[in-house]
Motif scaffolding. Structure first.
Motif, mmCIF file in Angstrom:
data_model
loop_
_atom_site.group_PDB
_atom_site.id
_atom_site.type_symbol
_atom_site.label_atom_id
_atom_site.label_comp_id
_atom_site.label_asym_id
_atom_site.label_seq_id
_atom_site.Cartn_x
_atom_site.Cartn_y
_atom_site.Cartn_z
ATOM 1 N N PHE A 1 0.846 -1.307 -0.131
ATOM 2 C CA PHE A 1 -0.269 -0.166 0.115
ATOM 3 C C PHE A 1 0.818 1.327 -0.038
ATOM 4 O O PHE A 1 1.652 1.591 0.945
ATOM 5 C CB PHE A 1 -0.899 0.096 1.214
ATOM 6 C CG PHE A 1 -1.913 0.957 1.160
ATOM 7 C CD1 PHE A 1 -1.912 2.483 1.005
ATOM 8 C CD2 PHE A 1 -3.307 0.587 1.442
ATOM 9 C CE1 PHE A 1 -3.011 3.092 1.034
ATOM 10 C CE2 PHE A 1 -4.550 1.428 1.046
ATOM 11 C CZ PHE A 1 -4.223 2.568 1.076
ATOM 12 N N ASN B 1 -8.362 -3.602 3.695
ATOM 13 C CA ASN B 1 -7.017 -4.129 3.000
ATOM 14 C C ASN B 1 -6.275 -4.777 4.124
ATOM 15 O O ASN B 1 -5.370 -5.585 3.528
ATOM 16 C CB ASN B 1 -6.333 -2.819 2.815
ATOM 17 C CG ASN B 1 -5.434 -3.112 1.934
ATOM 18 O OD1 ASN B 1 -5.699 -3.540 0.786
ATOM 19 N ND2 ASN B 1 -4.015 -3.108 2.035
ATOM 20 N N VAL C 1 -1.982 -1.125 -3.572
ATOM 21 C CA VAL C 1 -2.728 -0.037 -3.565
ATOM 22 C C VAL C 1 -1.581 1.339 -4.123
ATOM 23 O O VAL C 1 -0.938 1.472 -3.219
ATOM 24 C CB VAL C 1 -3.478 0.378 -2.376
ATOM 25 C CG1 VAL C 1 -4.629 1.415 -2.589
ATOM 26 C CG2 VAL C 1 -4.599 -0.683 -1.945
#
Ligand SMILES: Nc1ncnc2c1ncn2[C@@H]1O[C@H](COP(=O)(O)OP(=O)(O)OP(=O)(O)O)[C@@H](O)[C@H]1O
Length: 262
Positions: free
Chosen positions: A42, A190, A197
């Motif tokens: 992420f 998540n 991401v």
């Protein structure tokens, strides 16, 4: 764009440059941007206003063609929009004529779904549940608050299950309290369903709260100024925002941003 032979899981942005306009009016927006994002990571992108963060995201999405460099998703060059990437915008990009359930179900339809109808219904129900939407499954988007509509957009994006989720200021239009709730909801989904991401935001605090790494862009023409590791793994509740380490990291990134803005 030049061809590349390397295959690697995740996203590679290599030497990407982009200008808009031509001749004397050309504006150079991105210059020699390099970025590697591993599968399941992420990454948040922060930068001065107007520096080119959305342009970078749009280039990865395939909406904007770079002038220089290349972008690879799992080793495949990006040549336009495609199912490997799914974008969540600031505006609620969900279908107003479909119920919450059908919006999310649409996400499962977009993947090359091989399971039965019942399995698909189970997957849709799981995302409804994960994003706290189960009680609103049959509601139309217009009856929901802005925060709830963004929950639908995020649930649908996870249901599509692309290689990379691209989020462009998805919480910018929300009030502060709803924004915090949405940050927690995103951390929660998540952590359960780890995805790759790329998240563009103006808020340094939001970037550190959500991401494994924060990419700090320079002013236009934007290049990667620094990439900062965020060291607290899955330990992400709002209390962490007042932790001295969090505050130190936030100040460090804010100083970098101030020094790069001119
Ligand atoms: N399609 C386009 N045509 C011409 N100029 C564009 C286009 N898209 C973006 N730009 C210009 O590129 C620059 C960077 O815009 P971009 O939206 O990528 O920056 P940003 O960092 O996301 O901005 P903000 O932080 O304000 O959201 C701006 O000057 C913008 O006007």
């Amino acid at each position: 764009m030049t061809q590349h032979t390397t295959t690697r899981d995740g996203l590679s942005v290599r030497g990407v440059g982009k200008s808009f306009g031509s001749g004397g009016r050309a504006v150079s927006v991105l210059r020699d941007v390099d970025l590697e994002i591993a599968d399941g990571e992420f990454v948040a992108v922060v930068g001065p206003s107007g520096s080119g963060k959305s342009t970078l995201l749009n280039a990865i999405a395939g909406f904007v063609e770079p002038d220089d460099g290349e972008i690879l998703v799992n080793g495949e060059p990006v040549r336009g929009p495609g199912p490997s990437r799914c974008v969540v915008f600031q505006e609620y990009a969900i279908f107003p004529w479909l119920s919450v359930r059908k919006n999310i179900d649409f996400g499962t339809r977009l993947r090359a779904w091989r399971g039965s109808k019942q399995e698909r219904a189970r997957v849709t129900a799981r995302y409804l549940d994960m994003m706290g939407l189960a009680d609103f499954a049959d509601a139309l988007p217009k009856t929901l608050s802005g925060g709830m509509r963004q929950r639908v957009a995020i649930a649908r994006a996870y249901a599509v299950d692309p290689e990379i989720l691209l989020m462009d200021e998805p919480f910018a239009a929300l009030d502060a309290q709803t924004r915090e709730q949405m940050q927690e909801a995103l951390v929660d989904i998540n952590q359960r369903e780890r995805r790759t991401v790329l998240f563009v935001t103006h808020q340094v605090e939001e970037a550190i709260f959500l991401a494994d790494r924060v990419v700090v862009m320079s002013a236009r023409p934007a290049t990667v100024q620094e990439i900062v590791d965020v060291p607290w793994g899955d330990r992400r509740t709002h209390e962490i925002k007042t932790d001295p380490d969090f505050v130190r990291l936030r100040r460090r990134i804010e100083t970098l941003l101030r020094s790069s803005a001119h």
